[in-house]
Write a protein that holds these residues in place. Structure first.
Motif, PDB file in Angstrom:
ATOM      1  N   LEU A  77       1.025  -1.171   0.134  1.00 37.46           N
ATOM      2  CA  LEU A  77      -0.098   0.059   0.107  1.00 37.46           C
ATOM      3  C   LEU A  77       0.901   1.344   0.269  1.00 37.46           C
ATOM      4  O   LEU A  77       0.897   2.280  -0.945  1.00 37.46           O
ATOM      5  CB  LEU A  77      -1.100  -0.272   1.195  1.00 37.46           C
ATOM      6  N   GLU A  78       2.014   1.023   0.949  1.00 37.52           N
ATOM      7  CA  GLU A  78       2.618   2.358   0.637  1.00 37.52           C
ATOM      8  C   GLU A  78       3.587   2.361  -0.345  1.00 37.52           C
ATOM      9  O   GLU A  78       3.478   3.521  -1.338  1.00 37.52           O
ATOM     10  CB  GLU A  78       4.105   2.245   1.424  1.00 37.52           C
TER      11      GLU A  78
ATOM     12  N   GLU B 222       1.110   8.800  -6.214  1.00 34.86           N
ATOM     13  CA  GLU B 222       1.343  10.146  -5.784  1.00 34.86           C
ATOM     14  C   GLU B 222       2.555  10.819  -6.927  1.00 34.86           C
ATOM     15  O   GLU B 222       2.781  12.148  -6.662  1.00 34.86           O
ATOM     16  CB  GLU B 222       1.614  10.663  -4.005  1.00 34.86           C
ATOM     17  N   GLY B 223       2.949  10.167  -8.333  1.00 36.56           N
ATOM     18  CA  GLY B 223       3.808  10.335  -8.364  1.00 36.56           C
ATOM     19  C   GLY B 223       5.491  10.388  -7.626  1.00 36.56           C
ATOM     20  O   GLY B 223       6.444  10.966  -8.622  1.00 36.56           O
ATOM     21  N   LYS B 224       5.472   9.859  -6.527  1.00 41.17           N
ATOM     22  CA  LYS B 224       6.896   9.547  -6.266  1.00 41.17           C
ATOM     23  C   LYS B 224       7.577   8.531  -6.734  1.00 41.17           C
ATOM     24  O   LYS B 224       9.071   8.543  -6.440  1.00 41.17           O
ATOM     25  CB  LYS B 224       6.947   9.509  -4.473  1.00 41.17           C
ATOM     26  N   ILE B 225       6.699   7.618  -7.261  1.00 41.44           N
ATOM     27  CA  ILE B 225       7.562   6.459  -8.048  1.00 41.44           C
ATOM     28  C   ILE B 225       7.328   6.526  -9.277  1.00 41.44           C
ATOM     29  O   ILE B 225       6.404   6.527 -10.234  1.00 41.44           O
ATOM     30  CB  ILE B 225       6.772   5.284  -7.268  1.00 41.44           C
ATOM     31  N   SER B 226       8.678   6.326 -10.512  1.00 45.00           N
ATOM     32  CA  SER B 226       7.960   5.872 -11.468  1.00 45.00           C
ATOM     33  C   SER B 226       7.287   5.220 -12.040  1.00 45.00           C
ATOM     34  O   SER B 226       8.125   4.164 -11.513  1.00 45.00           O
ATOM     35  CB  SER B 226       9.620   6.677 -12.677  1.00 45.00           C
ATOM     36  N   PRO B 227       6.662   5.102 -13.687  1.00 49.07           N
ATOM     37  CA  PRO B 227       6.641   3.469 -13.954  1.00 49.07           C
ATOM     38  C   PRO B 227       7.250   2.750 -14.522  1.00 49.07           C
ATOM     39  O   PRO B 227       7.299   1.766 -13.625  1.00 49.07           O
ATOM     40  CB  PRO B 227       5.840   3.719 -14.998  1.00 49.07           C
TER      41      PRO B 227
END
Length: 72
Positions: A48-49, A56-61
């Motif tokens: 979930l984190e 939120e866009g903090k991790i790229s695809p």
């Protein structure tokens, strides 16, 4: 395996104890996770984190798949 409801607390903005920054993000993630649960997916707080941070866009695809593979 029986379906287990997702623990969503909209008042405190948490899913399974994982805090979300706002109701929009919480709803978006809970909807996506809930849909996957019907397919047999069993969420964990760690996943979930990851989904929250991705939403939120903090991790790229590109990094998402690599991170999830490390968790599973």
């Amino acid at each position: 395996m029986a379906y287990k409801p997702l623990e969503v607390d909209r008042q405190n903005l948490t899913i399974m104890g994982v805090r979300f920054p706002d109701l929009e993000t919480l709803n978006r993630v809970s909807s996506a996770i809930g849909s996957n649960m019907f397919e047999g997916f069993e969420p964990t707080p760690a996943l979930l984190e990851i989904y929250r941070d991705y939403s939120e866009g903090k991790i790229s695809p590109a990094n998402l798949v690599e991170i999830i593979q490390g968790v599973l």
